[in-house]
Design an enzyme around this catalytic site. Structure first.
Site, mmCIF file in Angstrom:
data_model
loop_
_atom_site.group_PDB
_atom_site.id
_atom_site.type_symbol
_atom_site.label_atom_id
_atom_site.label_comp_id
_atom_site.label_asym_id
_atom_site.label_seq_id
_atom_site.Cartn_x
_atom_site.Cartn_y
_atom_site.Cartn_z
ATOM 1 N N ASP A 156 0.805 -1.223 0.000
ATOM 2 C CA ASP A 156 0.000 0.000 0.000
ATOM 3 C C ASP A 156 0.839 1.274 0.000
ATOM 4 O OD1 ASP A 156 0.952 0.188 2.575
ATOM 5 O OD2 ASP A 156 -0.989 0.049 3.564
ATOM 6 N N TYR B 83 11.058 4.874 -0.383
ATOM 7 C CA TYR B 83 12.013 3.924 0.178
ATOM 8 C C TYR B 83 13.371 3.966 -0.522
ATOM 9 C CZ TYR B 83 8.680 1.604 3.280
ATOM 10 O OH TYR B 83 7.798 1.325 4.290
#
Length: 452
Positions: free
Chosen positions: A170, A265
């Site tokens: 998600d 990330y």
């Protein structure tokens, strides 16, 4: 309209109440006849389940509810398994983060050595869930968002190639929600996106509105200044200070390739020195979660049980979890919705290993996902992805063959790790910490240089 039986595997998770609330909020689109929770930690699940039972009694008393630690009870007569397990729980996450930091390396639950350690624990747990599902409900689908999704997806591709499992994440959805806010849109579904990468390792290449207008220039202007930070964000999941810093750092990640917009990330791979410098080896994200989300969710659940009522409860829907309902609906009703999934490449990205598990848009129907063609990707992303795909494949190979050497290679190859020497030191510490969770690794194939 058919009603479905849903099992949440990882019933003791802090995310379970939010998912239950989300499912109840979407009953008009995805009707449920039975909701079950399954966990191997009975005590932990009991608190979450006790609150969920009261929530269901108030909101949808017609839905049959069961919480169990018995696999046969849990997996019999289910249409969908929503899996979000954490093998070793937050105590092991804390070690995943603190052990690498002790060696001056990024300590993160899904990236670098911490993600590799978590992956070695998760593989067996997820395979066990698939086997239970196939034994007791062979027609069911598993919607898996257990982390680290990339390693888990590679393991299921290799070890359960015919299983009905969809691996999802998600995080891109959370970022797209922020993009919609930046653009002044009501919903991320008002955007058509093109994206490619690996899990927690990807890039948006195109974002347009429903009329075909290019939205990238406005987004790039914002990200170059503020990253993905937006005032008064509707994102109620990523609210801690560490997330604000992560969203802000996206502006530096973006600078590396201003033709695309990055997944947050990527900061762990592009700026590992910065991340380590700004990490507290005594108090990591795991501590933040245990002190924050963990205490909050379990505290709210205990209040609901004590009062036998949800009145005054601060538990909220996890908006990102609505993505899971969209995915279940796409399979149940053959909606052919366009969704981002982790799937085997098989030529979607022409110049990348066809067996790589890539995160790309797919059209989802009752037969599962149909990946869209991405074409060729630029050399920069190709090089990064090939390195990371190799890390993931080596981890799974190490788990399958019980090879110390392969796991040492995997950690050495991670872009977050500076040398093979440091990789070995981290690996030896991780083996000791994970002795109750990892398969025993064989060192028969290891030759250690005297210069070590």
């Amino acid at each position: 309209m058919k009603k479905f039986s849903v099992l949440i595997a990882g019933g003791g998770s802090t995310f379970t109440p939010g998912i239950v609330l989300m499912l109840l909020d979407h009953l008009n689109k995805f009707p449920i006849r039975k909701l079950k929770l399954y966990d191997n930690d009975e005590e932990r699940q009991a608190t979450i389940a006790g609150a969920c039972e009261i929530i269901l009694k108030e909101r949808a008393p017609e839905i049959e509810f069961l919480a169990t630690t018995n696999p046969e009870e849990a997996f019999t007569d289910v249409d969908f398994v929503m899996a979000h397990i954490r093998v070793g729980k937050y105590a092991m996450r804390e070690l995943d983060e603190k052990i690498p930091l002790k060696h001056g390396v990024v300590g993160q639950e899904t990236c670098g050595p911490g993600g590799i350690a978590y992956g070695m624990r998760s593989i067996g747990g997820v395979l066990e869930l698939i086997d239970y599902m196939e034994k007791y409900s062979p027609d069911a689908w598993m919607l898996n968002y257990s982390n680290p999704a990339a390693i888990v997806a590679e393991a299921t591709r290799r070890l359960r190639p015919n299983s009905k499992i969809l691996n999802i994440c998600d995080m891109p959805i959370g970022i797209e929600m922020r993009m919609a806010q930046i653009l002044g849109l009501n919903d991320r579904k008002e955007m058509n996106v093109r994206y490619f990468g690996l899990n927690h390792f990807g890039w948006w290449t195109e974002i347009r509105d429903k009329d075909g207008n290019d939205l990238m220039p406005k987004l790039k202007e914002h990200v170059a200044k503020h990253g993905y930070n937006v005032p008064n964000s509707a994102d109620n999941q990523h609210v801690d200070q560490s997330w604000n810093e992560t969203f802000l750092k996206a502006r530096d990640v973006y600078a590396l390739d201003p033709n695309t917009l990055p997944n947050t990330y990527l900061k762990y791979y592009f700026f590992p020195d910065y991340v380590v410098e700004h990490s507290n080896p005594e108090y990591t994200r795991a501590n933040e979660v245990m002190e924050g989300r963990e205490k909050f969710v379990f505290g709210e659940c205990r209040k609901i049980i004590e009062n036998q009522s949800t009145e005054g409860s601060k538990l909220h829907i996890d908006e990102h979890a609505a993505y899971i309902v969209d995915l279940a609906r796409a399979i149940a009703y053959n909606t052919h919705e366009r969704m981002l999934l982790i799937v085997e490449n098989k030529g979607s990205i022409i110049n990348l290993d066809p067996t790589a598990m890539v995160e790309i848009p797919c059209i989802v129907g009752s037969n599962g996902p149909e990946p869209l063609s991405i074409g060729e990707i630029p050399q920069f992303q190709k090089g990064l992805m090939e390195q990371q795909v190799s890390v993931e494949k080596l981890v799974v190979e190490a788990w399958v063959t019980r090879s110390y050497q392969k796991l040492w290679q995997a950690i050495t190859l991670s872009k977050t790790v500076p040398s093979a020497k440091v990789a070995k030191e981290i690996l030896d510490d991780l083996i000791e910490a994970n002795k109750d969770f990892w398969p025993e690794l064989h060192k028969d194939d290891v030759v250690v240089s005297e210069s070590f």
